[in-house]
Design an enzyme around this catalytic site. Sequence first.
Site, PDB file in Angstrom:
ATOM      1  N   VAL A 217       0.851  -1.185   0.000  1.00  0.00           N
ATOM      2  CA  VAL A 217       0.000   0.000   0.000  1.00  0.00           C
ATOM      3  C   VAL A 217       0.891   1.242   0.000  1.00  0.00           C
ATOM      4  O   VAL A 217       1.704   1.427   0.905  1.00  0.00           O
ATOM      5  CB  VAL A 217      -0.944   0.011   1.222  1.00  0.00           C
ATOM      6  N   ASP A 218       0.716   2.087  -1.017  1.00  0.00           N
ATOM      7  CA  ASP A 218       1.577   3.275  -1.133  1.00  0.00           C
ATOM      8  C   ASP A 218       0.755   4.450  -1.629  1.00  0.00           C
ATOM      9  O   ASP A 218       0.461   4.567  -2.822  1.00  0.00           O
ATOM     10  CB  ASP A 218       2.733   2.988  -2.085  1.00  0.00           C
ATOM     11  N   SER A 219       0.421   5.361  -0.727  1.00  0.00           N
ATOM     12  CA  SER A 219      -0.361   6.540  -1.105  1.00  0.00           C
ATOM     13  C   SER A 219       0.460   7.536  -1.910  1.00  0.00           C
ATOM     14  O   SER A 219      -0.075   8.501  -2.444  1.00  0.00           O
ATOM     15  CB  SER A 219      -0.915   7.227   0.151  1.00  0.00           C
ATOM     16  N   GLY A 220       1.778   7.325  -1.993  1.00  0.00           N
ATOM     17  CA  GLY A 220       2.620   8.211  -2.781  1.00  0.00           C
ATOM     18  C   GLY A 220       2.768   7.765  -4.221  1.00  0.00           C
ATOM     19  O   GLY A 220       3.399   8.453  -5.014  1.00  0.00           O
ATOM     20  N   PRO A 342       6.221   3.606  -6.362  1.00  0.00           N
ATOM     21  CA  PRO A 342       6.346   4.499  -5.206  1.00  0.00           C
ATOM     22  C   PRO A 342       7.154   5.732  -5.539  1.00  0.00           C
ATOM     23  O   PRO A 342       8.152   5.678  -6.237  1.00  0.00           O
ATOM     24  CB  PRO A 342       7.068   3.625  -4.160  1.00  0.00           C
TER      25      PRO A 342
END
Length: 402
Positions: A217-220, A342
Site C-alpha cells: 500500500v503506497d499513497s505516494g 512508489p
Amino acid sequence: MRLTVNSEITDEIFGPLDVTAEMSLQDLIALLEFECGFDTTKHNLLHKAKALNGSESKTLQELEFEDDELLVIKTRVNSRGNVQSSTTMEDTFVEQARQQILQNPALRAQILSSNPGFESIINDAAAFREQAGPHLLQSMQGENHQNPFGIPQTEYHELMRNPDDPANQKRISELISQQEIDEQMRNALEFTPEAFTTVHMLYVNLEINGYPVKAFVDSGAQSTIISTKLAEKAGLSRLIDKRFSGEAHGVGVQKIIGKIHIVQVKIETQHVPCSFTVLDTHVDMLLGLDMLKRHQACIDLKDNVLRIAGVQTRFLSEAEIPESLEAKITESTSGGLNVPAPSAQVEPPTKAPKPSKPNPTSAYPEAVIQQLMDLGFSRSEVLHSLEQANGNPDIAAALLFQ
C-alpha cells in the site's frame, strides 16, 4: 545575540548563551558567575583580546558586542606579575566538577551506582575536594585528557591561542554546532530510539481472481500496478490491453506492458473493482493513490488498519512480511519508478550496510575504553557500543545504558 565563552582555566566551552544587546556588562558578568564559575577577583573576561572592566555599566551594544562573539576567561595577573596559584586553579576545577554533578541527576545516579560512598561527600565541598579532587586532577592532567570538543589537543590549543582569528572562529563554530548535533542524537537515542530502526512498509492481504497476494500500500504512488508475473499467475494475462503500452518516466524508465481495465479484488469479505497498470517489475502488486481515492480509503496507523470500500483489513506485521518481498520493493523503487511506482518521498529505506569492525587495539583510545568499562560494562560490550557510535564515547555510553 548568542555568545560563546571559553574558559582557559578549565578548558571548558560554555554556550552559546542567548543574551540581548541591551544587557549591561555587569549583568553579563553576573550570568557568567552563575553559568561558568567566573570570579571577578581571580579572572579576566576578554572581548576581542581586550580585558573588560567589570565595573562599567555600558550595554553590550555600546561595547560593540556582535552575534556569535567568543569571550575568553583567563587567570587575572596580580600586582607582582604572577598568575593565580596553581592550587587555586585546581580548587576551582574541582568545585566546578562538583557543581556539574549536582546539577546533573543522571550523572550523579551513575556515579553513585559504582561508588556508594560518593553520596556522603557530594554536598560537602571540602570533603569532595579532599577525597575526589586528586582523582579529578589526575584525570585532567593525564596524557589522555580530552578537551571539550574531543579534538586533538594540538588543534585545540592552536584554536584557543588566537580565538579571534576568523578561520579559528569558523572552526570553533563548527565544533559547537557538532556538539549540539551530538546532544540531539543522544536525546533521540533516549527518547525516540525508534527513529534509528528500519521502518517496514505497509502490506495487506487480498485476493485477485482467487489468487492470494500481499499487496504493498503506497499513497505516494500515482497508479495501482500489477506485475506481468502476477497477472499470469492470477489468469489475467488475456485481459491486458496492450494499446496502453508505453513508458513510465521518473528517476529511471520502466516499460508499461499495458492496462487491465477492471478486476474484482477481494479484501476481507468485500469485492472491490480495481484497474491495473501492468509493468514488467519485481513488485507483485502495488495499491496506489488512484484506487485509494476512488474507494475513499483511510490509512489508519493508530489502529494499524486500512479502511476501504466499507471494510477494514489490518496491515501485516513485520513477521508476516517476507524479507524477499521487502527486497523486491527496494530494488524496484531504486530503479526510479515514479508514475505508477512508489514516489521518491516514500521510497522504502535500504538497509544500511554494517560498518566494518575496526581493530579495537588501534581504533579507540584505551583511556576511553577503560572509562566506559569503569561504568560496569565488559570490554566486548564497550567495543560494540563504540562501533555503533562511530567512536563517540558519549553516544556509546548512552547505548550501553539503554
